[in-house]
Design an enzyme around this catalytic site. Sequence first.
Site, mmCIF file in Angstrom:
data_model
loop_
_atom_site.group_PDB
_atom_site.id
_atom_site.type_symbol
_atom_site.label_atom_id
_atom_site.label_comp_id
_atom_site.label_asym_id
_atom_site.label_seq_id
_atom_site.Cartn_x
_atom_site.Cartn_y
_atom_site.Cartn_z
ATOM 1 N N SER A 27 0.827 -1.215 0.000
ATOM 2 C CA SER A 27 0.000 0.000 0.000
ATOM 3 C C SER A 27 0.858 1.261 0.000
ATOM 4 C CB SER A 27 -0.927 0.016 1.227
ATOM 5 O OG SER A 27 -0.165 -0.006 2.417
ATOM 6 N N LYS A 55 -8.224 4.122 2.286
ATOM 7 C CA LYS A 55 -7.368 5.286 2.062
ATOM 8 C C LYS A 55 -7.520 5.936 0.695
ATOM 9 C CE LYS A 55 -4.281 3.363 5.189
ATOM 10 N NZ LYS A 55 -5.301 2.306 5.123
ATOM 11 N N ASN A 64 -16.613 26.878 -24.126
ATOM 12 C CA ASN A 64 -17.305 25.892 -23.297
ATOM 13 C C ASN A 64 -17.002 26.065 -21.808
ATOM 14 O OD1 ASN A 64 -18.319 24.677 -25.645
ATOM 15 N ND2 ASN A 64 -16.497 23.369 -25.833
ATOM 16 N N LYS A 88 -16.553 28.077 -30.572
ATOM 17 C CA LYS A 88 -17.002 27.523 -29.290
ATOM 18 C C LYS A 88 -16.297 28.110 -28.079
ATOM 19 C CE LYS A 88 -19.076 24.038 -28.632
ATOM 20 N NZ LYS A 88 -20.397 23.646 -28.202
ATOM 21 N N TYR A 133 -9.484 -5.112 13.693
ATOM 22 C CA TYR A 133 -8.886 -4.733 12.402
ATOM 23 C C TYR A 133 -9.007 -5.882 11.398
ATOM 24 C CZ TYR A 133 -5.611 -3.370 8.786
ATOM 25 O OH TYR A 133 -5.058 -3.051 7.575
ATOM 26 N N GLU A 139 -18.632 21.730 -16.010
ATOM 27 C CA GLU A 139 -18.955 20.336 -16.343
ATOM 28 C C GLU A 139 -18.114 19.362 -15.532
ATOM 29 O OE1 GLU A 139 -20.518 20.891 -20.912
ATOM 30 O OE2 GLU A 139 -18.407 20.469 -20.598
ATOM 31 N N THR A 165 -38.853 27.134 -10.910
ATOM 32 C CA THR A 165 -39.086 25.799 -10.372
ATOM 33 C C THR A 165 -39.341 24.932 -11.598
ATOM 34 O OG1 THR A 165 -41.457 26.150 -10.153
ATOM 35 C CG2 THR A 165 -40.133 26.687 -8.227
ATOM 36 N N HIS A 166 -38.935 23.690 -11.553
ATOM 37 C CA HIS A 166 -39.071 22.775 -12.710
ATOM 38 C C HIS A 166 -38.411 23.354 -13.970
ATOM 39 C CE1 HIS A 166 -42.296 20.828 -10.286
ATOM 40 N NE2 HIS A 166 -42.612 22.072 -9.986
ATOM 41 N N ASN A 219 -1.924 -1.203 13.507
ATOM 42 C CA ASN A 219 -3.379 -0.998 13.575
ATOM 43 C C ASN A 219 -3.740 0.328 14.257
ATOM 44 O OD1 ASN A 219 -3.346 -3.479 12.437
ATOM 45 N ND2 ASN A 219 -4.285 -4.575 14.153
ATOM 46 N N SER A 274 -13.081 24.568 -28.786
ATOM 47 C CA SER A 274 -13.240 23.293 -29.486
ATOM 48 C C SER A 274 -12.131 23.154 -30.514
ATOM 49 C CB SER A 274 -14.602 23.260 -30.176
ATOM 50 O OG SER A 274 -14.566 22.369 -31.279
ATOM 51 N N GLN A 320 -7.647 -1.457 4.685
ATOM 52 C CA GLN A 320 -6.630 -0.740 3.906
ATOM 53 C C GLN A 320 -7.270 -0.015 2.716
ATOM 54 O OE1 GLN A 320 -2.631 -2.451 3.404
ATOM 55 N NE2 GLN A 320 -3.061 -2.523 1.205
HETATM 56 N N1 ARG Z 1 -1.437 -0.852 5.436
HETATM 57 C C1 ARG Z 1 -2.320 -1.230 6.490
HETATM 58 C C2 ARG Z 1 -3.649 -0.480 6.354
HETATM 59 O O1 ARG Z 1 -3.667 0.481 5.736
HETATM 60 C C3 ARG Z 1 -1.708 -0.911 7.807
HETATM 61 C C4 ARG Z 1 -2.200 -1.783 8.916
HETATM 62 C C5 ARG Z 1 -1.743 -3.174 8.699
HETATM 63 N N2 ARG Z 1 -2.084 -3.980 9.803
HETATM 64 C C6 ARG Z 1 -2.021 -5.308 9.722
HETATM 65 N N3 ARG Z 1 -2.343 -5.964 10.788
HETATM 66 N N4 ARG Z 1 -1.723 -5.923 8.616
HETATM 67 O O2 ARG Z 1 -4.659 -0.895 6.882
#
Ligand code: ARG
Length: 483
Positions: free
Chosen positions: A36, A338, A298, A296, A330, A303, A168-169, A123, A290, A335
């Site tokens: 990650s 994120k 735009n 044009k 956990y 948008e 409205t509408h 964790n 364009s 993960q």
């Molecule tokens: N990269 C993990 C996450 O974002 C970190 C925590 C990992 N914990 C574990 N017990 N594998 O969740």
Amino acid sequence: MNGRGEGVSESDEPTRLWGGRFAGGPAEALARLSVSVQFDWRLAPYDLLASRAHARVLANAGLLDADELGRILAALDDLASACAAGEFRPTIEDEDVHTALERGLLERLGTLGGKLRAGRSRNDQVATDLRLYLRDHARGVAVALIELADALTEQAARNVDTPAPGMTHVQHAQPVSFGHWLLAHVQPLLRDLERLRDWDTRTAISPLGSGALAGSSLPLDPAAVAKELGFTAPAANSMDAVADRDFVAEFLFVTALIGVHLSRLGEEVVLWTSTEFGWVELDDAFATGSSIMPQKKNADIAELARGKSGRLVGGLVAVLTMLKGLPLTYDRDMQEDKEPAFDAVDTLELLLPALAGMISTMTVRVDRLAAAAPVGFSLATEVADWLVRKGVPFREAHEITGKLVALCSARECELEDVTDDDLKTISEHLDPSVREVLSVSSALAARTTPGSTGPGPVADQLATVQHKLDNWRQWAVEKVVPR
Ligand code: ARG
């Protein structure tokens, strides 16, 4: 996204935070799935802050001596500078940001670097880092929201007395002040700012000290860590602390709703800038052309505001779906929280300045708006209200005015074009003095109740909005972590 992020370089010696009980390293396919660091590397500055606080707590607990603490803090500072300068970077062998930073610490301190992991787990670390990151960036989003609200408010200030055909509408309904209309887009943004601050209050709780899930047998001080990191309190339950991602889901709800608000504004700008409406002209710097049609111009920013609401709403749905059914505490599924959270921040930090620039530089075509304001019998309600003031029950007044509209519609004329005789024929209650209410300016001036579209209430609203925005400006620049 593939498993190999930009800026990830080669190295031969993998640092792993686990492996004692394993006969060999992970399979390539597992490593590629698991990694990650290509997206969580942006948590590095927050992870380092949390490490500083944890080091001090270990020292207070007698688990590091003064010399060790000094060396660890110096190494963390050095690592923070190296990360900021791009001199220290994650490698493809670093599973995540925590692994990469432990490697950096070991490179600087040797075995002493391994002492910092006592009493904590990825964790509680990742939950802490993400809270810090989002609290910090919520303020960045707030600053950009305020900038857009300012742009709308400044245009509103110039257009308090500009009449527009309220709808409205998407049908002409009643005349309104265009300034009032623009402020109607500011009000949701003010509520979004409130939502961010409410969310922030709930998010200011420190998971650090919860360890993997059960807390620690070491004499740690979660309250001291919480304080150092700018949280209001340590978590009340170590299991909840590592399993809770409410703060991510709630953040994504707020950003999704912001996305929806920006989308509605974007849609209006698309309409306003069309040839059919022609109410607003965009500055060249905030419009696109364009490749084939030379004429044009735009409204691509508007948008994209509409289009990007899709990914903001999608991020919320992804995280809610990921969390649903996860057993405590956990699970690695988490993960996946994120990327949607980071994407929401990135999207808004990209979109909001462009929208603010587009709004602040656009030219409002006052003449076109004023000409459109009375079109479509938008003053019919004024006639009905005039009858009500004469004592006619509204039900009957509505009926009478409807007949007047039908007559004008058949004759293809405006309400004020009917003759005195016509008025008398339609109803005994109508007389020529009704023409007094048949102007846009009188319709607007008649609206004096708070929150309505008359010049007085709109000026009051404007002052209140400006005052609120000034208060938000102060909140948005507060530091999350006292340094
Ligand atoms: N990269 C993990 C996450 O974002 C970190 C925590 C990992 N914990 C574990 N017990 N594998 O969740």
